[in-house]
Design an enzyme around this catalytic site. Structure first.
Site, PDB file in Angstrom:
ATOM      1  N   LYS A 243       4.350 -13.502  40.481  1.00 19.46           N
ATOM      2  CA  LYS A 243       5.795 -13.757  40.480  1.00 19.46           C
ATOM      3  C   LYS A 243       6.131 -14.994  39.672  1.00 19.46           C
ATOM      4  O   LYS A 243       7.207 -15.089  39.086  1.00 19.46           O
ATOM      5  CB  LYS A 243       6.330 -13.830  41.899  1.00 19.46           C
ATOM      6  CG  LYS A 243       6.412 -12.438  42.524  1.00 19.46           C
ATOM      7  CD  LYS A 243       7.469 -12.244  43.557  1.00 19.46           C
ATOM      8  CE  LYS A 243       7.477 -10.767  43.954  1.00 19.46           C
ATOM      9  NZ  LYS A 243       8.112 -10.530  45.255  1.00 19.46           N
ATOM     10  N   LEU A 247       6.639 -11.435  37.311  1.00 23.44           N
ATOM     11  CA  LEU A 247       6.851 -10.268  38.179  1.00 23.44           C
ATOM     12  C   LEU A 247       8.178 -10.347  38.938  1.00 23.44           C
ATOM     13  O   LEU A 247       8.783  -9.314  39.247  1.00 23.44           O
ATOM     14  CB  LEU A 247       5.668 -10.136  39.167  1.00 23.44           C
ATOM     15  CG  LEU A 247       5.777  -9.070  40.250  1.00 23.44           C
ATOM     16  CD1 LEU A 247       5.878  -7.660  39.662  1.00 23.44           C
ATOM     17  CD2 LEU A 247       4.580  -9.140  41.208  1.00 23.44           C
ATOM     18  N   THR A 250      11.252  -8.083  38.021  1.00 20.97           N
ATOM     19  CA  THR A 250      11.430  -6.670  38.384  1.00 20.97           C
ATOM     20  C   THR A 250      11.180  -6.391  39.857  1.00 20.97           C
ATOM     21  O   THR A 250      11.592  -5.349  40.359  1.00 20.97           O
ATOM     22  CB  THR A 250      10.460  -5.768  37.583  1.00 20.97           C
ATOM     23  OG1 THR A 250       9.136  -6.276  37.731  1.00 20.97           O
ATOM     24  CG2 THR A 250      10.843  -5.720  36.122  1.00 20.97           C
ATOM     25  N   CYS A 251      10.507  -7.267  40.550  1.00 26.68           N
ATOM     26  CA  CYS A 251      10.064  -6.972  41.921  1.00 26.68           C
ATOM     27  C   CYS A 251      10.548  -8.096  42.826  1.00 26.68           C
ATOM     28  O   CYS A 251      10.000  -9.189  42.802  1.00 26.68           O
ATOM     29  CB  CYS A 251       8.527  -6.881  41.897  1.00 26.68           C
ATOM     30  SG  CYS A 251       7.765  -6.562  43.475  1.00 26.68           S
ATOM     31  N   LYS A 252      11.587  -7.815  43.583  1.00 26.78           N
ATOM     32  CA  LYS A 252      12.290  -8.887  44.301  1.00 26.78           C
ATOM     33  C   LYS A 252      11.704  -9.202  45.670  1.00 26.78           C
ATOM     34  O   LYS A 252      11.845 -10.309  46.164  1.00 26.78           O
ATOM     35  CB  LYS A 252      13.771  -8.525  44.482  1.00 26.78           C
ATOM     36  CG  LYS A 252      14.500  -8.209  43.195  1.00 26.78           C
ATOM     37  CD  LYS A 252      14.561  -9.418  42.283  1.00 26.78           C
ATOM     38  CE  LYS A 252      15.331  -9.093  41.006  1.00 26.78           C
ATOM     39  NZ  LYS A 252      14.986 -10.014  39.903  1.00 26.78           N
TER      40      LYS A 252
END
Ligand code: GRE
Length: 338
Positions: A243, A247, A250-252
């Site tokens: 993250k 990352l 797109t990936c919360k």
């Protein structure tokens, strides 16, 4: 327990007996029985169900099925044939048998339309997709559904409010040649199935499919295709490294959040109390569903295990029946309140 629900239960079209026999020869020590069991819809299956306390089953077309067909026109025609066939076969026993739609996954628009038809016309309970769709001129390409062009399909799924079962298929083409050909005994349940599905679903997680479709529900068989056992490490690397490297774009949410809100796992083909206890702790009993994986596994093995399970009556009933009742909004079926 009575009134168990099972949902990774395969059937095949009788006209594909030869292909069914070939597939059975890779996985079964008794191909004749396998062919008989997988092509039967309402006789053997219901006898086994009665004997072993299964009240309701959701049937799906066997792997690799339509995902093996790289010609889009043929794939679509076969999906429609399968859906109309199984709807007709089960129509007189709606309190015992339901079905997942079979979809050609060459085009998001076509897959969406066929899913909608199956839910509204046939009352199917969702769809089961055998991992990536083979595609390209010689079937050596693969379509993953974790890319933005599949958003219209996921939007249809959530608007219809049905789950998608992401089931394995066998590795083919170049992937088979490079990874598996020299170690063929690892194809299937020992390794390749879980690798394929976990790559695909973690692709959906990291490419933001569940963030863009927060109510999407995806079911994984075989106690989560190895992912629960790697949860700590996946979480550690997503949150503490990836993250910070991008990352987050797109990936919360965290991997555990997706397992709490979007993912379900079933016990299909994995009848170990030890592993299940681990999954109950890591994933939670609210997201686990009992299943058999017939006819690759037997009702006797699965149900014998379940009926002796000592997780406590409430948890056994939730996993064995009530979670599925809630997920699929099921009404009355054999022993549904037993
Ligand atoms: C399946 O679920 O489709 C399957 C196979 C072959 C072996 C085991 C298995 O197709 O679970």
């Amino acid at each position: 327990m009575l009134g168990k629900i099972i949902l990774e239960e395969a059937f095949a079209l009788p006209r594909f007996e030869e292909k069914t026999r070939w597939w059975a020869s890779l996985f079964s020590t008794d191909p004749d029985t396998h062919v008989k069991e997988i092509t039967d819809i309402t006789k053997l299956r219901l006898e086994y169900a009665d004997k072993h306390g299964v009240g309701y089953q959701i049937l799906s077309y066997t792997a690799p099925g339509v995902q093996d067909i790289w010609n889009p026109v043929e794939a679509q025609a076969l999906a429609v044939e399968i859906n109309d066939y199984i709807a007709e076969q089960i129509k007189d026993v709606p309190d015992r048998l339901g079905a997942f739609a079979t979809l050609s996954m060459h085009s998001p628009a076509e897959a969406s339309a066929e899913l909608r038809r199956c839910i509204t016309k046939h009352g199917f309970k969702g769809a089961l997709i055998n991992d990536t769709q083979r595609s390209g001129p010689d079937g050596d390409d693969m379509i993953f559904y974790d890319q933005p062009q599949w958003d219209p399909f996921w939007e249809t799924v959530t608007s219809l409010n049905v789950p998608i079962y992401l089931h394995p298929r066998n590795p083919t083409g170049t992937i088979y040649a490079k990874l598996w050909a020299d170690r063929p005994w690892l194809v299937g349940p020992p390794l390749s199935f879980a690798q394929g599905v976990s790559l695909h679903v973690l692709g959906m997680v990291t490419n933001g499919v569940f963030d863009r479709h927060p109510t999407l529900q995806v079911i994984l068989g075989h106690l989560g295709e190895h992912i629960p056992f790697d949860m700590w490490r996946i979480n550690h690397w997503f949150e503490d490294r990836k993250k910070h490297l991008g990352l987050q774009e797109t990936c919360k949410r965290t991997i555990r959040d997706y397992f709490r809100d979007n993912l379900w796992i079933t016990t299909s083909g994995h009848f170990s109390s030890e592993t299940l206890r681990f999954c109950v702790r890591e994933v939670g009993w609210e997201r686990i569903l009992f299943s058999v994986d017939y006819p690759f596994e037997t009702f006797g093995d699965a149900c014998g295990w379940w009926d002796g399970e000592e997780l406590g009556a409430d948890v056994v009933r939730a996993i064995g029946r009530d979670n599925a009742k809630r997920l699929f909004r099921l009404e009355g079926f054999r022993d549904c309140d037993a």
